[in-house]
Design a protein around this motif. Sequence first.
Motif, PDB file in Angstrom:
ATOM      1  N   MET A  91       0.924  -0.399   0.377  1.00  0.00           N
ATOM      2  CA  MET A  91       0.145  -0.161  -0.064  1.00  0.00           C
ATOM      3  C   MET A  91       1.114   1.637   0.526  1.00  0.00           C
ATOM      4  N   VAL A  92       2.697   1.247   0.348  1.00  0.00           N
ATOM      5  CA  VAL A  92       2.756   2.466   0.764  1.00  0.00           C
ATOM      6  C   VAL A  92       3.575   2.558  -0.127  1.00  0.00           C
ATOM      7  N   LEU A  98       1.137   6.115  -6.585  1.00  0.00           N
ATOM      8  CA  LEU A  98       0.431   7.211  -7.242  1.00  0.00           C
ATOM      9  C   LEU A  98      -0.178   9.043  -7.155  1.00  0.00           C
ATOM     10  N   LEU A  99       0.830   9.204  -6.051  1.00  0.00           N
ATOM     11  CA  LEU A  99       2.034  10.203  -5.458  1.00  0.00           C
ATOM     12  C   LEU A  99       2.095  10.711  -6.843  1.00  0.00           C
ATOM     13  N   GLY A 119       7.556  10.444  -3.830  1.00  0.00           N
ATOM     14  CA  GLY A 119       6.553   9.808  -4.228  1.00  0.00           C
ATOM     15  C   GLY A 119       7.884   8.816  -4.812  1.00  0.00           C
ATOM     16  N   TRP A 120       8.583   8.715  -5.448  1.00  0.00           N
ATOM     17  CA  TRP A 120       9.987   7.877  -5.318  1.00  0.00           C
ATOM     18  C   TRP A 120      10.474   7.221  -4.466  1.00  0.00           C
ATOM     19  N   VAL A 121      10.743   8.606  -3.211  1.00  0.00           N
ATOM     20  CA  VAL A 121      11.247   8.522  -1.670  1.00  0.00           C
ATOM     21  C   VAL A 121      10.418   6.711  -0.900  1.00  0.00           C
ATOM     22  N   LEU A 122       8.805   7.402  -1.401  1.00  0.00           N
ATOM     23  CA  LEU A 122       7.659   6.256  -0.738  1.00  0.00           C
ATOM     24  C   LEU A 122       7.846   5.021  -1.757  1.00  0.00           C
ATOM     25  N   MET A 123       8.229   5.188  -2.693  1.00  0.00           N
ATOM     26  CA  MET A 123       8.245   3.439  -3.332  1.00  0.00           C
ATOM     27  C   MET A 123       9.193   2.776  -2.960  1.00  0.00           C
ATOM     28  N   ARG A 124      10.247   3.393  -2.982  1.00  0.00           N
ATOM     29  CA  ARG A 124      11.597   2.909  -1.880  1.00  0.00           C
ATOM     30  C   ARG A 124      11.686   2.327  -1.233  1.00  0.00           C
ATOM     31  N   PHE A 125      11.012   3.285  -0.327  1.00  0.00           N
ATOM     32  CA  PHE A 125      11.452   2.600   1.614  1.00  0.00           C
ATOM     33  C   PHE A 125      10.551   1.261   1.434  1.00  0.00           C
ATOM     34  N   CYS A 129      12.222  -2.226   2.755  1.00  0.00           N
ATOM     35  CA  CYS A 129      11.643  -2.612   3.960  1.00  0.00           C
ATOM     36  C   CYS A 129      11.563  -3.904   3.909  1.00  0.00           C
ATOM     37  N   LEU A 130      10.460  -4.615   2.033  1.00  0.00           N
ATOM     38  CA  LEU A 130      10.151  -5.541   1.482  1.00  0.00           C
ATOM     39  C   LEU A 130      11.465  -6.655   1.493  1.00  0.00           C
ATOM     40  N   TRP A 131      12.451  -5.806   1.452  1.00  0.00           N
ATOM     41  CA  TRP A 131      14.481  -6.839   1.311  1.00  0.00           C
ATOM     42  C   TRP A 131      15.246  -6.978   2.485  1.00  0.00           C
ATOM     43  N   LEU A 132      14.319  -6.251   2.745  1.00  0.00           N
ATOM     44  CA  LEU A 132      15.066  -6.508   4.590  1.00  0.00           C
ATOM     45  C   LEU A 132      14.566  -7.686   5.720  1.00  0.00           C
TER      46      LEU A 132
END
Length: 386
Positions: A91-92, A98-99, A119-125, A129-132
């Motif tokens: 969702m993040v 979407l942003l 928006g890109w920062v949120l996508m990469r965050f 997190c998923l990879w960690l």
Amino acid sequence: MSALIRPMRPRDPHEHHRAATTLELFFDLVSVIAIAAVTAGFHHAISEGHGLEALPKFIFLFLAVWWAWMNLTWFASAFDNGDKLFKILVMVIMGGELLFAGGAGFIFETMDFSYGLLGWVLMRFGMVCLWLRAAHTNPEYRGTALRYAAGITIAQACWCLLYFGTAPGSTAFFLGGAACFLVEWAVPPVAESHRQTPFHRHHIIERYGLLMIISLGELVLSISHGYSALFGDHPSMAAAVVSTAALVIVFAMWEVYFWEPEHLPSRRIKTAVMWGYVHVLIFGATAAIGAAIAASIDVATHHGHTDQATVSLYFGAAFAVWMLALWVVRDRILPLAPAQALCLPVMAALTLLAGIFGAPVWGFAVLAVAMALWRTARPPVAMAEP
């Protein structure tokens, strides 16, 4: 807590009946919006006679949208465990895209990312997190997952430096952007060289097929706009002819793309990277064809500031790229009969010539039908699971 957070174990790459999840389909809706926004900007530029000037912007933004989709798609194929935390992080990522998509029109005009960068920062965050999470749960894939997390972080830092260090739309901006994309594209090969993630081959084939359907949707949207010109006090039969020809083209593209079920013949990393990366030319060319169809309708309804011969250049070039890219990722690899193997390169050359000589849309429809009849003259290639 077990329903909220579960171990993010690797998925079985040979799992039977592995299909796209509803969450993945939900995520694709965001890609629909983003691709439509970027394509609309290119359509208007072609129609106004500034297509060549807008082409770098279209390529730049389409690459960004595709890369966001690709990052999550390949991760989910290998590690999607469907728990609540996974869904929240998706969702993040969706919120970030979407942003970015919401400002795609503004970005296309100005190349000023402003909130698009957020928006890109949120996508990469979300992706980091998923990879960690994958690194924490799976010692055997920890090195790969940590390389992904570090690579994505470095790439995002490069984008931030680009935004704050160059003028939007300047030569330095585009050169720096190209360098940033090279950093992005280097991350998966470097990470996977440590240990290959257990992506599911048929799941990936399905996911790419779904994005192809989304890309073809840009053509369908343009076709509907052409038929809408029939309604009102001054119906345009010329626009209806363009839309009918475009309908034939989109069906021919669908038939040829999905004719072979074994798009990705192997899980070998070199094959997978080539197949996964070159597909962006197929998706981007499809969207560009949609923009050219929409511009052709503008010309037919006298709303454009260019002529059909000029629009046909974009049409022919995009269609030729589509055919050649499909040949590279699929037909070049599959054990096809010589006649089928030559189909797409030969038709690409004819389509490009048609564009150079300013063929009407129905002319491209004739070539599309010839391509489909030639390429599907024999049954699909049957391949065993590698």
